[in-house]
Design a protein around this motif. Structure first.
Motif, PDB file in Angstrom:
ATOM      1  N   MET A 160       0.829  -1.209   0.000  1.00 43.82           N
ATOM      2  CA  MET A 160       0.000   0.000   0.000  1.00 43.82           C
ATOM      3  C   MET A 160       0.863   1.259   0.000  1.00 43.82           C
ATOM      4  SD  MET A 160      -2.875   1.160   2.793  1.00 43.82           S
ATOM      5  CE  MET A 160      -1.645   1.305   4.063  1.00 43.82           C
ATOM      6  N   ILE A 161       1.920   1.268   0.837  1.00 45.76           N
ATOM      7  CA  ILE A 161       2.814   2.422   0.878  1.00 45.76           C
ATOM      8  C   ILE A 161       3.538   2.580  -0.461  1.00 45.76           C
ATOM      9  CG2 ILE A 161       4.863   3.396   1.997  1.00 45.76           C
ATOM     10  CD1 ILE A 161       3.977   2.008   4.571  1.00 45.76           C
ATOM     11  N   ALA A 163       2.458   1.660  -3.427  1.00 46.80           N
ATOM     12  CA  ALA A 163       1.520   2.160  -4.434  1.00 46.80           C
ATOM     13  C   ALA A 163       1.295   3.665  -4.280  1.00 46.80           C
ATOM     14  CB  ALA A 163       0.196   1.409  -4.325  1.00 46.80           C
ATOM     15  N   ILE A 164       1.226   4.140  -3.034  1.00 46.08           N
ATOM     16  CA  ILE A 164       1.042   5.576  -2.814  1.00 46.08           C
ATOM     17  C   ILE A 164       2.268   6.357  -3.281  1.00 46.08           C
ATOM     18  CG2 ILE A 164       0.747   7.350  -1.038  1.00 46.08           C
ATOM     19  CD1 ILE A 164      -0.875   5.314   0.560  1.00 46.08           C
ATOM     20  N   VAL A 165       3.465   5.846  -2.971  1.00 48.26           N
ATOM     21  CA  VAL A 165       4.690   6.545  -3.367  1.00 48.26           C
ATOM     22  C   VAL A 165       4.846   6.577  -4.880  1.00 48.26           C
ATOM     23  CG1 VAL A 165       7.214   6.441  -3.242  1.00 48.26           C
ATOM     24  CG2 VAL A 165       5.856   6.041  -1.193  1.00 48.26           C
ATOM     25  N   THR A 167       2.475   6.418  -7.216  1.00 52.98           N
ATOM     26  CA  THR A 167       1.430   7.167  -7.919  1.00 52.98           C
ATOM     27  C   THR A 167       1.333   8.625  -7.498  1.00 52.98           C
ATOM     28  OG1 THR A 167      -0.190   6.401  -6.276  1.00 52.98           O
ATOM     29  CG2 THR A 167       0.049   5.111  -8.294  1.00 52.98           C
ATOM     30  N   LEU A 168       2.041   9.040  -6.443  1.00 53.11           N
ATOM     31  CA  LEU A 168       1.951  10.418  -5.964  1.00 53.11           C
ATOM     32  C   LEU A 168       2.757  11.326  -6.894  1.00 53.11           C
ATOM     33  CD1 LEU A 168       0.891  12.325  -3.786  1.00 53.11           C
ATOM     34  CD2 LEU A 168       2.988  11.898  -2.495  1.00 53.11           C
ATOM     35  N   ARG A 169       2.124  12.340  -7.398  1.00 51.29           N
ATOM     36  CA  ARG A 169       2.774  13.274  -8.308  1.00 51.29           C
ATOM     37  C   ARG A 169       2.597  14.700  -7.779  1.00 51.29           C
ATOM     38  NH1 ARG A 169       4.420   9.160  -9.524  1.00 51.29           N
ATOM     39  NH2 ARG A 169       4.499   8.094 -11.559  1.00 51.29           N
ATOM     40  N   HIS A 170       3.711  15.454  -7.735  1.00 51.15           N
ATOM     41  CA  HIS A 170       3.686  16.848  -7.307  1.00 51.15           C
ATOM     42  C   HIS A 170       3.772  17.730  -8.542  1.00 51.15           C
ATOM     43  CE1 HIS A 170       4.045  15.933  -3.021  1.00 51.15           C
ATOM     44  NE2 HIS A 170       4.958  15.032  -3.338  1.00 51.15           N
ATOM     45  N   ARG A 176       0.029  23.385  -2.098  1.00 53.18           N
ATOM     46  CA  ARG A 176      -0.359  22.217  -1.322  1.00 53.18           C
ATOM     47  C   ARG A 176      -0.573  22.603   0.144  1.00 53.18           C
ATOM     48  NH1 ARG A 176       0.375  17.561  -3.947  1.00 53.18           N
ATOM     49  NH2 ARG A 176       0.337  16.425  -1.970  1.00 53.18           N
TER      50      ARG A 176
END
Length: 209
Positions: A160-161, A163-165, A167-170, A176
């Motif tokens: 899960m961690i 997948a978040i890392v 897919t996270l886009r800045h 923010r």
């Protein structure tokens, strides 16, 4: 006789739908066949007397995981033609892995059917009149397999961690929320008082522009 017919019917449907999951060209069809596989597997669990596992398959996997996969596949704009470009290149390696898995499954099946040492270890634990089906599963899961249960939870947490890392886009230029700055601010940092001289402000004409 009726139970035997129902078992073989559900088993054939589960095997065929499982094969269609990996062979269907349309990913949406693959997810639908996956849902069918879960439903037929739940029927097999009911016939084995494991109603709790059947309920978990329907509620968790069909109601959450499979439907989530379906929405993700339908909403994401994935170029599946590009994903299949390396299919022929990885086909020999996939065939070797599939052959190894098939040999392992055959060995386990032969060992269990022949009544060896592994048969006693894999023998199902029957529910006693004093303990329900759910209680029996809980005792086995949290006593004999508690370390495997905790390890599977850690693996899911890491996945899960990851997948978040991934897919996270800045995006540049997007403001923010900074929770730490919001919590630690005080009156001096939250309010800025400026002294403006009379007549040095913006005129009405400039404001209307």
């Amino acid at each position: 006789m009726l139970q035997g017919i129902a078992f073989y019917l559900l088993a054939v449907v589960a095997v065929v739908s499982g094969l269609l999951v990996v062979t269907a060209r349309n990913p949406v069809h693959s997810v639908l066949f996956l849902i069918l596989t879960f439903f037929t597997s739940a029927g097999l669990f009911v016939m084995l007397g494991a109603e709790f596992l059947a309920m978990l398959l329907v509620v968790v996997y069909v109601g959450a995981v499979a439907v989530l996969f379906l929405f993700v596949v339908m909403m994401l704009d994935v170029d599946f033609v590009r994903l299949r470009e390396g299919y022929a290149r990885y086909l020999p390696l996939a065939a070797i892995v599939a052959l190894v898995l098939l040999v392992e499954m055959i060995l386990i099946t032969v060992t269990v059917v022949s009544g060896g040492a592994a048969a006693d270890a894999t023998a199902p634990v029957a529910a006693t009149p004093d303990a329900s089906n759910i209680e029996t599963i809980g005792r086995v899961l949290y006593t004999d397999y508690v370390y495997f249960f905790q390890a599977s939870g850690i693996v899911l947490l890491i996945a899960m961690i990851g997948a978040i890392v991934l897919t996270l886009r800045h995006k540049p230029g997007v403001r923010r929320q900074k929770i730490h700055d919001q919590v630690t601010r005080n009156a001096k940092t939250a309010i800025e008082i400026k002294s403006v001289q009379t007549g040095a402000g913006i005129s009405t004409e400039e404001l209307n522009r």
